[in-house]
Design an enzyme around this catalytic site. Sequence first.
Site, PDB file in Angstrom:
ATOM      1  N   ALA A  52       0.701  -1.069   0.010  1.00 33.65           N
ATOM      2  CA  ALA A  52      -0.061  -0.208   0.015  1.00 33.65           C
ATOM      3  C   ALA A  52       0.898   1.402   0.159  1.00 33.65           C
ATOM      4  O   ALA A  52       0.463   2.337  -0.475  1.00 33.65           O
ATOM      5  CB  ALA A  52      -0.885  -0.048   1.085  1.00 33.65           C
ATOM      6  N   LYS A  53       1.917   1.232   0.508  1.00 34.86           N
ATOM      7  CA  LYS A  53       3.165   2.364   0.538  1.00 34.86           C
ATOM      8  C   LYS A  53       2.207   3.664   1.192  1.00 34.86           C
ATOM      9  O   LYS A  53       2.486   4.655   0.651  1.00 34.86           O
ATOM     10  CB  LYS A  53       3.685   2.636  -0.829  1.00 34.86           C
ATOM     11  N   ARG A  54       1.603   3.555   2.387  1.00 32.79           N
ATOM     12  CA  ARG A  54       0.983   4.608   3.016  1.00 32.79           C
ATOM     13  C   ARG A  54       2.053   5.258   3.575  1.00 32.79           C
ATOM     14  O   ARG A  54       3.173   5.123   4.006  1.00 32.79           O
ATOM     15  CB  ARG A  54       0.031   3.843   3.948  1.00 32.79           C
TER      16      ARG A  54
END
Length: 286
Positions: free
Chosen positions: A94-96
């Site tokens: 998700a690379k939040r």
Amino acid sequence: MDFMSALRAAWRERDSLLCVGLDPDPTRLPPSLAGRPRAIFEFCRGIVDATADLVCAFKPQIAYFAACRAEDQLEALIEHIHARHPGIPVILDAKRGDIGSTASRYAEEAFARYQADAVTVNPYMGQDSVEPYLAWEGKGVILLCRTSNPGGGDLQNLDLGDGEKLYERVARLASGAWNANGNCALVVGATFPEELARVRALVGELPLLVPGIGAQGGDIATTVSAGQTGDGLGLMLNSSRAILYAGEGEGKCWDGDFAAAARQAALDTRAAINACRVSVPVFREK
């Protein structure tokens, strides 16, 4: 079982450093699935069931599901992996990255809603943006460090003074101050093997998620040599498109046997990785 324990068990029990990325492009699904209401789930389930004994992890990319309004299919897929193939960790890619209060909701999304075992996180807003993920006991937090894309170096290679690069600072933090709960890992691309070797030298045995060995062209032998730990472990080498769409192309029976083609590609990739697992990496600093 917590993420780190599950990962270590998968490395050894499946003799595999291969992570299969689940990036289902609706324009590339087999024709037999066209128009089916759960086509994305059915496609990914077929890939998962065909390759589960060959991998150390699965990594679904949330954007491929969300863009198609298929979050429910992502939930079903992760539930299927846990039920049908227990012990294989699922990494939600998700690379939040956001402020603490928002990060808390993103962490809940990843770990409570989707039941992921780990999540990828962008750490470039600092410690308070990472802490909400680290607080989830037993869950993996995989921080972007030196990414595989060509533009990654625009910021990640910035010199902070005394020769330290920004990606090196992230590596030091992930293996030190931020890793009080022992649940940190890092993303380091196969396309930059010297930087991969540098990260390994800095972080000891911290697990590294390494994209770029498939369609992005990273060399398997160089990558394994640069990034493995002394016992030939320590890596999750991700391949997505090269495995998912192995049955595509002229002269191939894409519609009839996409899962079998994916399995063969995974077998070949795992074998290529395992052939390179030696104890003295080429790029390892002395």
